[in-house]
Each structure stands twice: as C-alpha cells, then as structure tokens.
Design a protein around this motif. Sequence first.
Motif, PDB file in Angstrom:
ATOM      1  N   GLY A 535      -0.855  -5.779  -7.200  1.00  0.00           N
ATOM      2  CA  GLY A 535      -0.543  -6.464  -5.942  1.00  0.00           C
ATOM      3  C   GLY A 535       0.916  -6.455  -5.564  1.00  0.00           C
ATOM      4  N   LEU A 536       1.803  -5.982  -6.462  1.00  0.00           N
ATOM      5  CA  LEU A 536       3.228  -5.953  -6.122  1.00  0.00           C
ATOM      6  C   LEU A 536       3.553  -4.671  -5.345  1.00  0.00           C
ATOM      7  N   PRO A 537       4.552  -4.731  -4.466  1.00  0.00           N
ATOM      8  CA  PRO A 537       4.925  -3.535  -3.689  1.00  0.00           C
ATOM      9  C   PRO A 537       5.359  -2.392  -4.601  1.00  0.00           C
ATOM     10  N   LEU A 711       1.803  -1.013   4.796  1.00  0.00           N
ATOM     11  CA  LEU A 711       0.687  -1.867   4.377  1.00  0.00           C
ATOM     12  C   LEU A 711      -0.246  -2.160   5.551  1.00  0.00           C
ATOM     13  N   ASN A 747      -7.305  -7.324   0.394  1.00  0.00           N
ATOM     14  CA  ASN A 747      -6.216  -7.104  -0.555  1.00  0.00           C
ATOM     15  C   ASN A 747      -4.935  -6.704   0.180  1.00  0.00           C
ATOM     16  N   PHE A 748      -5.059  -5.773   1.139  1.00  0.00           N
ATOM     17  CA  PHE A 748      -3.879  -5.338   1.887  1.00  0.00           C
ATOM     18  C   PHE A 748      -3.332  -6.460   2.760  1.00  0.00           C
ATOM     19  N   LYS A 750      -3.356  -9.638   2.079  1.00  0.00           N
ATOM     20  CA  LYS A 750      -2.598 -10.531   1.195  1.00  0.00           C
ATOM     21  C   LYS A 750      -1.224  -9.940   0.875  1.00  0.00           C
ATOM     22  N   LYS A 751      -1.177  -8.625   0.650  1.00  0.00           N
ATOM     23  CA  LYS A 751       0.099  -7.979   0.370  1.00  0.00           C
ATOM     24  C   LYS A 751       1.031  -8.072   1.575  1.00  0.00           C
ATOM     25  N   LYS A 754       2.408 -11.571   1.742  1.00  0.00           N
ATOM     26  CA  LYS A 754       3.432 -11.772   0.721  1.00  0.00           C
ATOM     27  C   LYS A 754       4.750 -11.114   1.132  1.00  0.00           C
ATOM     28  N   SER A 755       4.668  -9.877   1.640  1.00  0.00           N
ATOM     29  CA  SER A 755       5.879  -9.193   2.078  1.00  0.00           C
ATOM     30  C   SER A 755       6.504  -9.893   3.282  1.00  0.00           C
TER      31      SER A 755
END
Length: 778
Positions: A535-537, A711, A747-748, A750-751, A754-755
């Motif tokens: 899940g991290l970039p 993303l 999932n994307f 959420k990323k 977060k970003s």
Amino acid sequence: MKPVLPSSAIRWVNPPESPLPGDLTSMLNLPELVLRILQRQGMHSSADAHAFMDYQAYTPASPYELDDMDKGIERTLRAIMGGELIGVWGDFDVDGQTATATLVSALRKVGAKVVYHVPVRGPESHGIKLDVLQKFVKQGITLLITCDTGISEVNQVAWAQTQGIDVIITDHHTLPEVLPQAYAVINPQRLAVDHPLRPLPGVGVACKFAEALLDRFNQADEARSLHDLAALGIIADIADLHADSRYLAQSGIDVIRQSARPSLRAMLQAAEIEASQFSEESISFALAPRMNAVGRLADANPMVEFLLSDNPAVISVTVNQLEGLNAQRKLLCDQVFQGALAQIERNPALLDHPVLILSHPEWPAGVVGIVASRLISLYHRPVILMVAPPGGLMRGSARSIEGIDITAAIRHNSSLLTSFGGHPMAAGLALDPQNFKSFQRELDKTIEQQSEHHPVVNELQIDVWQQPAQIDLSLLQSIDQLAPFGAGNPPIVMAAKNMKLVNATPIGKTKEHMQLLIEDAQGQASKFLWWQSAGLPQPEGLFDLAFTARASTYKGQAQVQLEWLDFRPVETESLTLSSKKRKNIEHLDYRRSSVSNAALSEIISKYQPEVFGEGLETSTIERKNRLELSPSESLIILTLPPSQAILDEIMQKVQPQRVFWFCSQQPVNETEMVLKTTAQIIKQGFAQNQFKFILAEIAAALATTQEIVRLTILWMSARGLVTIQEDDAKSLSLSQGGIANPSQQENFKKKIQKSMAETQAFRRYALRSNLSDMVEHS
C-alpha cells in the motif's frame, strides 16, 4: 502547532570523507568500508577494533561498578544462608521475562529459596501494584528483588520496608526525581553517561547481578550460560549496542549458535531458523515478537519456567501457544494500524502536531506500542496511542525518535497524569479523559521546545555508494564482523544511483511485504525485499535507492539478501540548490497577511517576478504552473506546491534572489475533485483523438503530484473506464473501456486518499515553517 518534520522528509547524508587512523589501515584483511564503520564507532586502534568485533577480546566491567551492587549481593547472601524466601518481581516484555528468568536461574543455582511474579498486563500493567504485592509477599517473602522495574515505585517500596521486607531494585529506566528508599538501588542510569555499563537494559543489570552472585559461590563460569537470555532482552529492548551491552549480546548470540537451550531451540524450529545462522535479526523478527505476544495478550509468568525448562512436554505446549498468540498479535496490530491510518485520513490536521496522538475505546492495549513504532516509520515524530474505554482512564504507549526524550516530555506534564514511566525512546502513561486536551496542548509545547534546542532532522546516513549487482558474499562476510547491528550500531546503509523498478510482487501470509525486481543503468537486475510496504507509494521513473545487505540461507544455500530502506527520484539531487545560494535568498513573508490585488499588482510591476500559482480558477493575477516557469531574480509563490520535491523544482527553475510568499489561497483539490477532473481531462483527450497523457501536465493542471495522477488513472482502470496500453514512467497511453476490478478499485482509492493527506500535511507544514529552513533543507 507545527510538526517536528513533514512526513516523508528524509535527508540523505553522503558518506563522510576523512583519513583513516594509521593503526586501522594495518588491518589489511578488512575492506575499507568496514574500517570506516569501525572509525565511525570511535575505534582508533586495531586493539579497539578487535574488541568491538570479537567479544572474547573485550574486557567487561566489574558488576561492582554499579552503585549498591555490593549491598545487594551481601543482603542476598544473608537471605540464602538464612533460608529466607526471596521473591523476584519482573515485567512482561522480553526484557522483563529474560531478566526474571536470569535472576531465578542464578538464585536456584546457588541453592536459594525463590518465587517470582511477572505482572499480567491487563489487570496490572507495568510496575508494582500494591494489592498484588501484598498478596505476593504473604508466602513469607522477606527479600524482594525487582528486575526491569521498581525505580519509580516509591510508595510500594516504602510499604514493603515497613513490613520488614527488604527491597533490592535492579532496573534501567529513567531515574525519578526521588529514588525509592530501598535497601539497594542498582540502576546503570546512576553511572556517568560514558560508563561501559550505562547502556544495559533490565536483563543486562540482572545478568551483572547474577554474575556477582555466582562468583561468590565459586560458580563464575556459570554466568556465561545466562548470556543467551541477556542477548534476547538486549536486542528486543533496542538497547544501545556499546560496551558491556554489546559484549553480552555478542556472547549470547554465540551461545545460541553453539548450543541453544531446549526452549530456544524449539522456538527456532517453529520459526524455521537454523541455530548456526542465528543473528540479532532472528531475535528482532522471530523470537521477540513471539515472546512479546505472550506478555501483551496473555500471562507471561509461564515464560520463566519455559525459558529455564528442559521438559519436552512443557516446551512443546508453550511453543504451540506462542505461535497462536503471535498470529493473534499480527492480526490485532494490522487492525489497529489500519484504524490509525483511517483516523489520519479522516482528519489530516492530526499531523499538524509535533507529536501524533490517537485514541480509540476498543484498541487492545497490548499492541498499541508496536503500532506506534510502525507509525513513526511513516511520519517521523513521537507517537502516542491511547486506549480510551468509556468511564475509565485513558492508558497508552508512547514511542519516540532520536533527539526527542519522550519520557522527559511526559514528566514535564505529569501533573495532568495519574501515572507514567519509561525511558527516552518509549513510555507508558495513564490520565483522566478530562485532562486529555490539556495534556495534548502542553505536550505539544514541550516537544516543540525540545526540538528547538535540539533540532530534529530525519537523516539517513549513507555509508557507501554501491551497485547491488556488485555485492557478493565475501563482502557481506566482512560486514558481518560488525554485527550485531541495532541501536548505536546501525546496519550499513548502501545506496545506488539511477535504478528502475521492473516489477513488484506482494509476499507474506497476508501479502504485507513486497518483493521488487530492480534494474541498474547497465540493465543488471537485483531482487529486494521491502518489509511492511503493501500500500505504500512506489517509485516512478529513475530513482536512487538506499538499502541494506546481509547474507542469508535459503534451502541450505548462502545468498545475498537485499532489503529496501528508502528511495528518492533521480531529479532530487540535480534540483537541489547550493547551500550558499539558498542562504542568500531574501524571503518576504505574507503568508498570514491579507494583500489586495492592487498591492500584489504593484509588487509585480516593480519586480517583474515569475508568479507561481496552480489550481486557482478565479484568480485575476496572471500566473504560471511548475512547467512554465523561467529564471528570474524574483518569484511570487501564490499557492503552495503539493510537495517538497515540487518546491525544489520551482526554486531550481527560477533561481530567485528574493521570494514573496503569499499562499493565502490554496487549491481546492479534494480526492473526489481530483478523481472527477482527471476523468474529465482524459475524456476530453479521447474526444480529440488524444490517447497519450503526460502525467506532469495533468499534475500541474490539478495542483497535485504525478503520483496522485498515476494512482487516479490506475483507479479508473480498475473501474473499467480505461485500459493502460503503455507506461513509460512519464506518460501513460490509454484506450477507452476495460475490465472492472472492484477490490483493486478500493485499494487505489485508499492510496489516493493517503497521498492526498500527505500533500495536505505538507501544505499545512509549509504555512507554518521557517521559510529559510524549508528552502535550505529542501
């Protein structure tokens, strides 16, 4: 409040260049890299170096250099000779478990009558609860020896002394303002900062006590049989690996490799670790988590007998319990970690504070400390996670970063707490919920004061620039002579330039880790492990990579294992302004001022600056985005860029001598708006027969980062709106339509959230930070 550092602000520091001492250069069997690490550790002679690498060449300090050791040993001898019942009071973490087992083992070896108690975390927490102590001593105990605890238990010790029970405290935690009136207080914090015994954790102090006791019974040789327990506690407690602490860890690891005690041998088998390959990493990532799981989620008292047992039935049952509890711990940690991230996503302003404090009524108290450590790796600031049950006290665990003494900061605000204790890097605390807001406010102030006096910089020291494909087992065997690695002796950090990500594959039982295939500029590929990175970039385009390398064994074959630490885009280095140029920039700060368009127009007319602004649809001021800027003596920052990297890019392009900072208006780029606008841009492109989209152009149009744009397009692909035909890092070639993947879609998203939270956090940080520092340290 400003954060100690914006998240992800890691500054790489190049290897220092200094001549090696002549005596070190005589050690011709070692590569220069190893010699330089020895120099960094303060070794200036071959004798010092040998003692650092080989514990058998080191001379440990006498136990009697610890204050009150002589008093403690003499009182224990009287108790043994007089047939008194000795009670040992420990703690439930690995340091406490091993310290308790060490004292119990030594006392049994010399014929003492001994019982012990390890607090159960749920009802007791750390320390000594008076009602539990009163019940414990009813067995007839006349001498109480604490280990890894006791230094703050003034009232409990006073009560015991009034009952005719002498108390010997062996502990390592920070000294309180008033010491308990115990018979003996043995704590290395009473020694000078540079004393070789000062770094000892609880089990280290217990081991020195055991060493002195065994020597009085002519059993000095038995002391080394306890070094394996000492190694477990030292590594698990992240004790500083210097002097006697390092000696005990090295010796203990060697004991386990040569002849592991039955309990540890069984744990290694369950973890699929060969005893001959045992290292500090085996403790950190295999044994310590299992042992901590018992203390955090159950009752750690049986661990004392388990560690000392040679009964196969007892060992087998306990190992099975450890495996089950460890699986439960992992699940709980993941749940709390995801819950913490969700709180930050919902309220990014939490990152405006220099200490991140989160709470939840149902978080399990046993794992919040572990999760706090994981959050530190993401946000690089002290973290406190609190359990806040309705109608009860809030209880929490704090973890800190180098340069911030969290226990000292908490002690400064102890009037708002019901209890606390710990050491510079970790603490526990409890408080009335009514005091929570006041405590957070005052703790923020205290942490800011600490960071003002001792500026906190998230630095990554690079030890050597080294292409991964050139690393072989011979080099790693030389590096391993510097082990064990840990606090005070960090693993050697290598770095490589101009790397490219080929592919990334999730691994692990719950796919929480990543295995990445990386190519260098010559096309040579290497595999890397990136722990807890799901899940991290991931990097886009060319990047520099920081990593560690260790020798490992797979199916009986020795191999090179590369582990990912950090990355930075290649352009970061080329975009960095010289320190001299940065310091000569004149900053005119209007961030908190209300400036009319007329006044702004007057500045523009006078200085003819470049005007940077993105995302302001209604602005009447002519402005440029990051791609359109040109060199100029003056620059106006009309809106804050979305990241430090973009700010670097702007400063490099313009090369200004003066910068006017306005930033009173910020682009409105919430997640839904970014998703919607990106989709509109791509739809319009399709209508005009445009199928190749430049990420930088879309990012500039939306006042966001290329990562977020990428993303977003991946999210669109997961929705079945587009198909990615080609990806060359800087652009994406798309076609209309595709196959939907609902799980990937979520999932994307959420990323993206977060970003976006990181971008918002940077902008809030930039509104409050010192402008010279922000540009100078970019």
